[in-house]
Design an enzyme around this catalytic site. Structure first.
Site, PDB file in Angstrom:
ATOM      1  N   GLY A 279       0.838  -1.201   0.000  1.00 36.41           N
ATOM      2  CA  GLY A 279       0.000   0.000   0.000  1.00 36.41           C
ATOM      3  C   GLY A 279       0.868   1.244   0.000  1.00 36.41           C
ATOM      4  NE  ARG A 280      -2.852   6.567   0.539  1.00 36.23           N
ATOM      5  CZ  ARG A 280      -4.145   6.560   0.873  1.00 36.23           C
ATOM      6  NH1 ARG A 280      -4.524   5.960   1.985  1.00 36.23           N
ATOM      7  NH2 ARG A 280      -5.040   7.129   0.105  1.00 36.23           N
ATOM      8  CB  ILE A 281       3.718   2.408   4.546  1.00 36.05           C
ATOM      9  CG1 ILE A 281       2.937   3.505   5.272  1.00 36.05           C
ATOM     10  CG2 ILE A 281       5.074   2.190   5.207  1.00 36.05           C
ATOM     11  CD1 ILE A 281       2.501   3.131   6.682  1.00 36.05           C
TER      12      ILE A 281
ATOM     13  CB  SER B 194       2.386  -3.171   9.981  1.00 35.14           C
ATOM     14  OG  SER B 194       2.981  -2.782   8.763  1.00 35.14           O
ATOM     15  NE  ARG B 195      -2.123  -1.098  14.923  1.00 34.39           N
ATOM     16  CZ  ARG B 195      -1.705   0.124  14.603  1.00 34.39           C
ATOM     17  NH1 ARG B 195      -0.453   0.321  14.258  1.00 34.39           N
ATOM     18  NH2 ARG B 195      -2.544   1.148  14.631  1.00 34.39           N
TER      19      ARG B 195
ATOM     20  CD  GLU C 252       2.803  -1.295  20.637  1.00 31.43           C
ATOM     21  OE1 GLU C 252       2.275  -0.169  20.791  1.00 31.43           O
ATOM     22  OE2 GLU C 252       3.163  -1.729  19.530  1.00 31.43           O
TER      23      GLU C 252
ATOM     24  CG  HIS D 258       3.632   1.869  18.029  1.00 33.39           C
ATOM     25  ND1 HIS D 258       2.572   1.032  18.248  1.00 33.39           N
ATOM     26  CD2 HIS D 258       3.353   2.500  16.865  1.00 33.39           C
ATOM     27  CE1 HIS D 258       1.684   1.153  17.262  1.00 33.39           C
ATOM     28  NE2 HIS D 258       2.144   2.052  16.414  1.00 33.39           N
TER      29      HIS D 258
END
Length: 347
Positions: free
Chosen positions: A158-160, A241-242, A271, A294
């Protein structure tokens, strides 16, 4: 002149993430209540009851919170990921949900690239050695690697991912592969990568794997032990990302076994990370692991963009206008109440 109780009320969670411009602007036109990260549940439920706008970043906004809100005009995520919000519950009540999807695309891609090149060049252990000993001699321990000519696989383009592909391919002459079932081979080629149909096909080819996809129920542990074992021995995993996209306990196991050559991690399913008493505390002892809290999104330029757009979305809601949704996430695009869909020109 209106008394303060006549002003609309905005609740902002996660006040530790400082957004001084947002706070200053919203205080001019609303009663702003800022709640700390992990505020007591009863406090959140009480404050949201008469809130007009809920501004959130990390706080879990579930059905109970949304049900408690009696006059909410909208939920604004000041950031990108929306997995902490029960979108269905919001839709049922006709409460629009909006995020700020584009403020940190280049920023997060740079963060991922920084982790990759730092691991390739053994920057962190060399820096530690220099500080401890003043010098290091060219022994096998310090042998680093080139990026040019190496293969990097993107999980999501995608964008990243697109920005990361450009940095790696055009910038550093890496071979860039991408697994993204949502994009055509042509689109992925335009973004500087070669489409691979399955992870099974892509992972064995990669020296580096960088994750750039969205966390949803069907992508949890997308990179599990089976997938990591498919990676070349000595390959490096990057995740900005996650955390839950990766089976982190399997990652820890494969790092300890030596199957994986390293990892660069900015995100964790639990986290904050902690030096002790956390499932991943052992990562702190590993020289071939780079850890970041993060914060790959957290640059001066990205935060300025985030604050300006957050104020724009809040102003729309305060003016009782449809809120502008720039995101392509189908969970947000499926909304029908109080939203105005816009597309910015693609790069």
């Amino acid at each position: 002149r209106m008394s303060s109780t006549d002003l609309p009320k905005i609740v902002r969670t996660d006040k530790e993430l400082e957004v001084p411009l947002v706070d200053a602007e919203l205080r001019k036109v609303s009663r702003l209540v800022c709640l700390p990260d992990h505020a007591p549940r009863d406090v959140l439920l009480r404050e949201v009851r008469d809130a007009d706008i809920l501004l959130m970043c990390y706080e879990k906004i579930d059905r109970e919170v949304i049900s408690a809100a009696e006059r909410l005009r909208g939920i604004v995520k000041y950031g990108v990921g929306i997995d902490a919000i029960d979108i269905e519950a919001a839709k049922e009540k006709g409460i629009p949900v909006v995020n700020i999807p584009e403020y940190a695309e280049e920023t997060v891609a740079e963060g991922a690239f920084c982790l990759m090149i730092s691991l390739a060049k053994k920057l962190a252990p060399l820096h530690t050695e220099m500080r401890a000993s003043g010098w290091a001699w060219p022994t096998q321990k310090w042998m680093a690697g080139d990026l040019a000519g190496m293969t990097v696989g993107l999980v999501g383009c995608g964008r990243i991912g697109r920005s990361f592909a450009r940095m790696s391919g055009a910038g550093f002459r890496m071979k860039v592969l991408a697994y993204d079932p949502h994009l055509s081979a042509e689109t992925i080629r335009e973004r500087g990568a070669t489409k691979v149909e399955t992870l099974e096909e892509m992972l064995p080819q990669c020296n580096y794997v960088s994750i750039h996809c969205v966390l949803r129920p069907d992508t949890k542990h997308l990179i599990g032990e089976k997938e990591m074992r498919m990676m070349k021995r000595g390959a490096v995993l990057i995740n900005v990302s996650r955390g839950a996209l990766v089976d982190e306990l399997a990652l820890l196991k494969l790092l300890k076994e030596g199957h994986l050559g390293g990892a660069g991690l900015d995100v964790f399913s639990q986290e904050p990370l902690q030096l002790q008493n956390h499932p991943l505390s052992e990562l702190f002892q590993m020289d071939n692991v780079l850890l970041s809290p993060h914060l790959t999104f957290y640059t001066q330029q990205a935060m300025e963009r985030l604050e300006v757009e957050t104020i724009e979305r809040c102003t729309e809601l305060l003016d009782n206008k449809p809120v502008t949704v720039f995101s392509k996430d189908e969970r947000l695009c499926s909304q029908t109440t109080g939203v105005n869909f816009q597309t910015r020109s693609e790069i």
